[in-house]
Motif scaffolding. Structure first.
Motif, PDB file in Angstrom:
ATOM      1  N   ASP A 137       0.827  -1.202   0.000  1.00  0.00           N
ATOM      2  CA  ASP A 137       0.000   0.000   0.000  1.00  0.00           C
ATOM      3  C   ASP A 137       0.865   1.258   0.000  1.00  0.00           C
ATOM      4  O   ASP A 137       0.550   2.237  -0.685  1.00  0.00           O
ATOM      5  CB  ASP A 137      -0.936   0.015   1.222  1.00  0.00           C
ATOM      6  N   ILE A 138       1.958   1.230   0.741  1.00  0.00           N
ATOM      7  CA  ILE A 138       2.877   2.375   0.780  1.00  0.00           C
ATOM      8  C   ILE A 138       3.512   2.579  -0.586  1.00  0.00           C
ATOM      9  O   ILE A 138       3.608   3.715  -1.071  1.00  0.00           O
ATOM     10  CB  ILE A 138       3.945   2.171   1.878  1.00  0.00           C
ATOM     11  N   SER A 139       3.915   1.493  -1.229  1.00  0.00           N
ATOM     12  CA  SER A 139       4.495   1.601  -2.575  1.00  0.00           C
ATOM     13  C   SER A 139       3.481   2.157  -3.567  1.00  0.00           C
ATOM     14  O   SER A 139       3.828   2.929  -4.463  1.00  0.00           O
ATOM     15  CB  SER A 139       5.002   0.242  -3.049  1.00  0.00           C
ATOM     16  N   LYS A 140       2.228   1.765  -3.397  1.00  0.00           N
ATOM     17  CA  LYS A 140       1.167   2.288  -4.269  1.00  0.00           C
ATOM     18  C   LYS A 140       1.013   3.796  -4.067  1.00  0.00           C
ATOM     19  O   LYS A 140       0.903   4.551  -5.042  1.00  0.00           O
ATOM     20  CB  LYS A 140      -0.146   1.565  -3.971  1.00  0.00           C
ATOM     21  N   LEU A 141       1.014   4.241  -2.810  1.00  0.00           N
ATOM     22  CA  LEU A 141       0.936   5.675  -2.529  1.00  0.00           C
ATOM     23  C   LEU A 141       2.139   6.412  -3.115  1.00  0.00           C
ATOM     24  O   LEU A 141       2.004   7.514  -3.651  1.00  0.00           O
ATOM     25  CB  LEU A 141       0.847   5.925  -1.020  1.00  0.00           C
ATOM     26  N   LEU A 183       3.555  11.221  -1.303  1.00  0.00           N
ATOM     27  CA  LEU A 183       4.649  10.889  -0.394  1.00  0.00           C
ATOM     28  C   LEU A 183       4.311  11.206   1.058  1.00  0.00           C
ATOM     29  O   LEU A 183       4.747  10.508   1.962  1.00  0.00           O
ATOM     30  CB  LEU A 183       5.930  11.601  -0.835  1.00  0.00           C
ATOM     31  N   ARG A 184       3.552  12.266   1.305  1.00  0.00           N
ATOM     32  CA  ARG A 184       3.178  12.603   2.687  1.00  0.00           C
ATOM     33  C   ARG A 184       2.336  11.479   3.296  1.00  0.00           C
ATOM     34  O   ARG A 184       2.613  11.029   4.405  1.00  0.00           O
ATOM     35  CB  ARG A 184       2.430  13.930   2.734  1.00  0.00           C
ATOM     36  N   GLU A 185       1.336  11.013   2.576  1.00  0.00           N
ATOM     37  CA  GLU A 185       0.485   9.926   3.080  1.00  0.00           C
ATOM     38  C   GLU A 185       1.290   8.630   3.244  1.00  0.00           C
ATOM     39  O   GLU A 185       1.102   7.879   4.202  1.00  0.00           O
ATOM     40  CB  GLU A 185      -0.713   9.689   2.154  1.00  0.00           C
ATOM     41  N   ALA A 212       8.432  23.005   4.618  1.00  0.00           N
ATOM     42  CA  ALA A 212       9.680  22.445   5.145  1.00  0.00           C
ATOM     43  C   ALA A 212      10.024  21.095   4.527  1.00  0.00           C
ATOM     44  O   ALA A 212      11.136  20.602   4.701  1.00  0.00           O
ATOM     45  CB  ALA A 212       9.580  22.303   6.660  1.00  0.00           C
ATOM     46  N   THR A 213       9.083  20.506   3.811  1.00  0.00           N
ATOM     47  CA  THR A 213       9.320  19.161   3.270  1.00  0.00           C
ATOM     48  C   THR A 213       9.677  19.147   1.792  1.00  0.00           C
ATOM     49  O   THR A 213       9.827  18.078   1.218  1.00  0.00           O
ATOM     50  CB  THR A 213       8.072  18.276   3.478  1.00  0.00           C
ATOM     51  N   PHE A 241      13.095   8.697  -1.184  1.00  0.00           N
ATOM     52  CA  PHE A 241      11.981   8.015  -0.521  1.00  0.00           C
ATOM     53  C   PHE A 241      12.093   6.511  -0.719  1.00  0.00           C
ATOM     54  O   PHE A 241      11.953   5.743   0.225  1.00  0.00           O
ATOM     55  CB  PHE A 241      10.638   8.526  -1.070  1.00  0.00           C
ATOM     56  N   LYS A 242      12.372   6.094  -1.940  1.00  0.00           N
ATOM     57  CA  LYS A 242      12.466   4.667  -2.238  1.00  0.00           C
ATOM     58  C   LYS A 242      13.626   4.022  -1.480  1.00  0.00           C
ATOM     59  O   LYS A 242      13.496   2.919  -0.937  1.00  0.00           O
ATOM     60  CB  LYS A 242      12.638   4.476  -3.750  1.00  0.00           C
TER      61      LYS A 242
END
Length: 177
Positions: free
Chosen positions: A72-76, A82-84, A145-146, A155-156
């Motif tokens: 699910d994180i990879s899908k997001l 990226l925040r979610e 700030a992000t 991220f990956k």
């Protein structure tokens, strides 16, 4: 003749004197004792087996849940959310650390990291904490700030490192409470 017709009589042997012991058990009683002892041992082994299977099932269940959450994180991430995705990573780390440490009430992730067994301290080391700080900053810091944290390659890379550490911890965990 020699006298009257007397036939020689058989001499009878004296009867054996057999005295029953005061306390004896018949074979039937011994069979019941062995049956009961065997059942007690089998029940004990069964309880031990199912207790071990329960622990394995919990570990397997958590591992499946972790894999699903990483998908699910990879899908997001693929949708550039990226925040979610970062918030999902922090939530996942919280769940895994809670299970491993046996913490039943909510704690800060830093507290959970201090509560993990010493055997896992080499897995949840400073590098792991730095990875988590990246996701905390990306997920919870103000948007302005992000901007420099929203690099998909970084991220990956950070996600791979967290995934590796969490799976390594789950594999090396002997017992999950």
């Amino acid at each position: 003749f020699l006298g009257s017709a007397q036939t020689p009589s058989k001499q009878e042997l004296p009867q054996l004197i057999y005295q029953e012991p005061r306390w004896t058990m018949s074979q039937k009683i011994w069979n019941w004792i062995w049956l009961v002892l065997s059942l007690v041992v089998l029940i004990g082994l069964g309880i031990f087996y199912f207790k071990e299977m329960k622990n394995d099932n919990i570990k397997d269940k958590i591992a499946r849940q972790v894999q699903k959450r990483f998908k699910d994180i990879s899908k997001l991430q693929g949708e550039n959310k990226l925040r979610e995705a970062a918030i999902a990573v922090i939530n996942l780390a919280d769940v895994v650390l809670s299970e491993i440490s046996g913490a039943e009430e909510a704690h800060q992730i830093s507290d959970l990291l201090n509560m993990v067994p010493p055997s896992l301290s080499k897995i949840f080391n400073d590098e792991f904490r730095v990875n988590l700080k990246y996701f905390e900053a990306l997920g919870f810091a103000p948007e302005e700030a992000t901007q420099n944290l929203k690099d998909p390659k970084r991220f990956k890379t950070e996600l791979k490192a967290i995934h590796k550490k969490i799976m390594e911890a789950l594999e090396s965990t002997q017992e999950i409470k």
